[in-house]
Design an enzyme around this catalytic site. Structure first.
Site, PDB file in Angstrom:
ATOM      1  N   HIS A 193      -1.484   0.486   2.946  1.00 54.89           N
ATOM      2  CA  HIS A 193      -0.192   0.173   2.817  1.00 54.89           C
ATOM      3  C   HIS A 193       0.366   0.294   1.407  1.00 54.89           C
ATOM      4  CE1 HIS A 193       0.590  -0.171   7.259  1.00 54.89           C
ATOM      5  NE2 HIS A 193      -0.556  -1.133   7.243  1.00 54.89           N
ATOM      6  N   ASP A 216       6.794   3.119  -0.037  1.00 54.72           N
ATOM      7  CA  ASP A 216       6.780   3.774   1.167  1.00 54.72           C
ATOM      8  C   ASP A 216       7.908   4.850   1.155  1.00 54.72           C
ATOM      9  OD1 ASP A 216       4.622   2.830   2.462  1.00 54.72           O
ATOM     10  OD2 ASP A 216       5.655   1.577   3.854  1.00 54.72           O
TER      11      ASP A 216
END
Length: 380
Positions: free
Chosen positions: A131, A161
């Site tokens: 992540h 991200d």
């Protein structure tokens, strides 16, 4: 569709996080993006009501059972008409579906095939989960985020991200499309978040190489180490952010705070940072955030109140620029950047999974074929 990308068409294989945001940016700028959702939701990601899935705005959703060959053939027919494709699965997933680069580029040799992952398509970490925070950790960037003598602080999942992943994917797709227009040849765009974050760190690495950013975490000019680049608590409990790096701006800040710039500790000497910080902190704590906002309004002091999202939406500057729009009853950031000749329109609301099947008609998929797929349980 309005905006500078009007006329471009993309197929989005719906995933989580950075892939949908990249597709949202393309749609905001006028591209037609068709979302290919799972017929049965996976349950992965952070569940929320459809109207709160802001990154899904501006696109039609088609839900397919991709385990069926007829669904794969439909996607290939859509890809044949597309300028680009976005997928964010682990390496090998699209190949197992029969939608890897080889069959897609065979169907559409000019396709920009975008692959967005954390670790990239190759290397020992490629098949493993991760992540935003773990990607930042691996690049060295996380080590630089936070205050001195404290642990690294995650910057939400904005830096990895969405900046290192989504926006790099958009740049890569548009570059590949431009190349295909010039050469007739499509290609795979391997957008790895670790690569994008490392690239974003290039200016910082230059400061480190020059010896300007020479301290540890939280000990430098731009990371809360310097007293004149930080946020300070005010009398009301709110915060004031200050960032006057240049001397002329710093002098304006000091004057607004009520200090005589010529006698204030010289912050170009790091030895003076503790004393300067104490004086700045004491003075800012003596007034409310709104008091300081009024004092520094219209100045070059590089001082700004730290606003909540609700306060930011109501700020006069945001209102004048129409920086926020309402979509499905929710305030959201307007499409950016802005274009003088081809402005973006207001995005449509996020669609429930499979609610955009009718959009297939605009991609040349007949109602007869759609009805047959629905009857077979392949199309929602």
């Amino acid at each position: 569709m309005t905006g500078p990308l009007a006329g471009l068409k993309f197929v989005e294989m719906v995933g989580i996080g950075p892939g949908p945001f990249a597709a949202m940016v393309l749609a905001d700028l006028g591209a037609e993006v068709l979302r290919i959702d799972r017929l049965v939701p996976s349950g992965n990601g952070i569940e929320r009501p459809v109207d709160c899935d802001f990154a899904a705005r501006g696109r039609a959703s088609v839900a397919l059972d991709l385990k069926q060959s007829e669904a794969v053939e439909l996607v290939l027919d859509l890809i044949a008409q597309a300028d680009g494709l976005i997928e964010g699965f682990r390496p090998g997933v699209m190949e197992r579906l029969g939608l890897g680069p080889d069959p897609c580029l065979a169907r559409n040799p000019r396709l920009a095939y975008g692959r967005l992952t954390g670790w990239g398509q190759t290397g020992p970490l490629a098949p493993t989960a991760g992540h935003d925070l773990t990607y930042l950790a691996q690049t060295g960037v996380l080590d630089r985020l936070g205050r001195a003598e404290g642990p690294p602080v995650p910057p939400m999942n904005l830096l990895g991200d969405f900046a290192g992943g989504s926006l790099m994917m958009v740049i890569g797709l548009l570059a590949a499309i431009q190349s295909a227009r010039a050469t007739g040849q499509g290609q795979v765009v391997d957008a790895a978040i670790v690569d994008g974050v490392s690239l974003l760190a290039t200016p910082l690495l230059g400061l480190i190489a020059a010896g300007i950013h020479s301290g540890g975490r939280g000990e430098n000019l731009l990371d809360t180490g310097a007293p004149h680049y930080d946020s300070y608590i005010c009398a009301c409990g709110g915060y004031l952010a200050i960032a006057p790096i240049e001397t002329k701006f710093r002098n304006e800040l000091l004057a607004g705070l009520g200090f005589e710039p010529t006698t204030f500790p010289d912050v170009t000497d790091r030895a003076n940072w503790p004393a300067a910080r104490a004086r700045i902190a004491g003075r800012i704590a003596s007034r409310t955030r709104d008091d300081w906002a009024a004092i520094f309004a219209g100045t070059d002091a590089c001082a700004a109140p730290v606003l909540t999202f609700a306060q930011a939406q109501a700020h006069p500057a945001a209102l004048e620029r129409q920086a926020w729009i309402t979509v499905a009853g929710h305030a959201q950031p307007a499409p950016a950047p802005r274009f003088s000749a081809t402005p973006s329109g207001t995005p449509s609301a996020p669609q429930p999974r499979g609610a955009g099947t009718a959009a297939l008609g605009g991609w040349g998929i007949s109602e007869h074929r759609r009805a047959a797929l629905r009857a077979a349980g392949i199309l929602l």
